[in-house]
Design a protein around this motif. Structure first.
Motif, short mmCIF file in Angstrom:
data_model
loop_
_atom_site.label_atom_id
_atom_site.label_comp_id
_atom_site.label_asym_id
_atom_site.label_seq_id
_atom_site.Cartn_x
_atom_site.Cartn_y
_atom_site.Cartn_z
N GLU A 73 8.84 -1.76 -5.94
CA GLU A 73 10.11 -1.72 -5.22
C GLU A 73 9.89 -1.72 -3.72
O GLU A 73 10.59 -2.41 -2.97
N ARG A 74 8.89 -0.98 -3.27
CA ARG A 74 8.56 -0.94 -1.84
C ARG A 74 8.15 -2.33 -1.34
O ARG A 74 8.59 -2.79 -0.29
N TRP A 75 7.31 -3.02 -2.13
CA TRP A 75 6.87 -4.37 -1.74
C TRP A 75 8.06 -5.32 -1.69
O TRP A 75 8.17 -6.14 -0.77
N LEU A 112 2.67 -8.13 3.81
CA LEU A 112 2.99 -8.28 2.39
C LEU A 112 1.75 -8.39 1.51
O LEU A 112 1.81 -8.10 0.32
N THR A 113 0.64 -8.85 2.08
CA THR A 113 -0.55 -9.07 1.25
C THR A 113 -1.68 -8.09 1.53
O THR A 113 -2.68 -8.09 0.82
N ALA A 114 -1.53 -7.25 2.54
CA ALA A 114 -2.62 -6.36 2.96
C ALA A 114 -3.04 -5.38 1.87
O ALA A 114 -4.23 -5.09 1.71
N ASP A 115 -2.10 -4.87 1.11
CA ASP A 115 -2.47 -3.87 0.10
C ASP A 115 -2.60 -4.47 -1.30
O ASP A 115 -2.52 -3.76 -2.28
#
Length: 131
Positions: A12-14, A70-73
């Motif tokens: 949900e956070r993403w 958006l892709t870092a984690d």
């Protein structure tokens, strides 16, 4: 059960981060999904009465800072965006040449805060000899 709750909150956070970063406040959150679905509608190939082939490979170009966030984690936002595309195709009776894939890539254009969507029909890759 706690693991599932944590996974749901993370997804949900993403998703919220994606909408916040991609879309200005005046736009609806579903605009990215609408654009992906519209790509299917506009690029549909009618093969016969019962088969309409649509794009299944999408690239969403994002401003570099947005892409990094958006892709870092390790978020798989592309997989999340593919779900409504598959649903749209099922509702319309469309077929895909291969699996639906939405890839997020950094854009190198100078337009800040904008995103661009490209799509194509990508057949299922055949296994290489010896694999």
């Amino acid at each position: 059960m706690r693991l599932v709750d944590t996974a749901e909150l993370t997804m949900e956070r993403w998703t919220n981060a994606l909408w916040t970063l991609l879309l200005p406040p005046r736009r609806k959150q579903g605009e990215v999904v609408s654009i992906l679905c519209r790509q299917c509608d506009e690029q549909a190939l009618i093969l016969d009465r019962e088969r309409v082939l649509v794009p299944n490979a999408f690239v969403v170009e994002l401003p570099p800072p947005v892409h990094h966030r958006l892709t870092a984690d390790g978020a798989d936002v592309g997989r999340h965006l593919a779900v409504p595309v598959r649903r749209h195709a099922a509702e319309r009776g469309y077929s895909f040449a291969g699996p639906v894939a939405v890839d997020l890539q950094p854009s190198f254009s100078s337009t800040i805060g904008r995103f661009r969507v490209h799509s194509r029909i990508a057949p299922l890759a055949s296994p290489r000899h010896g694999e």
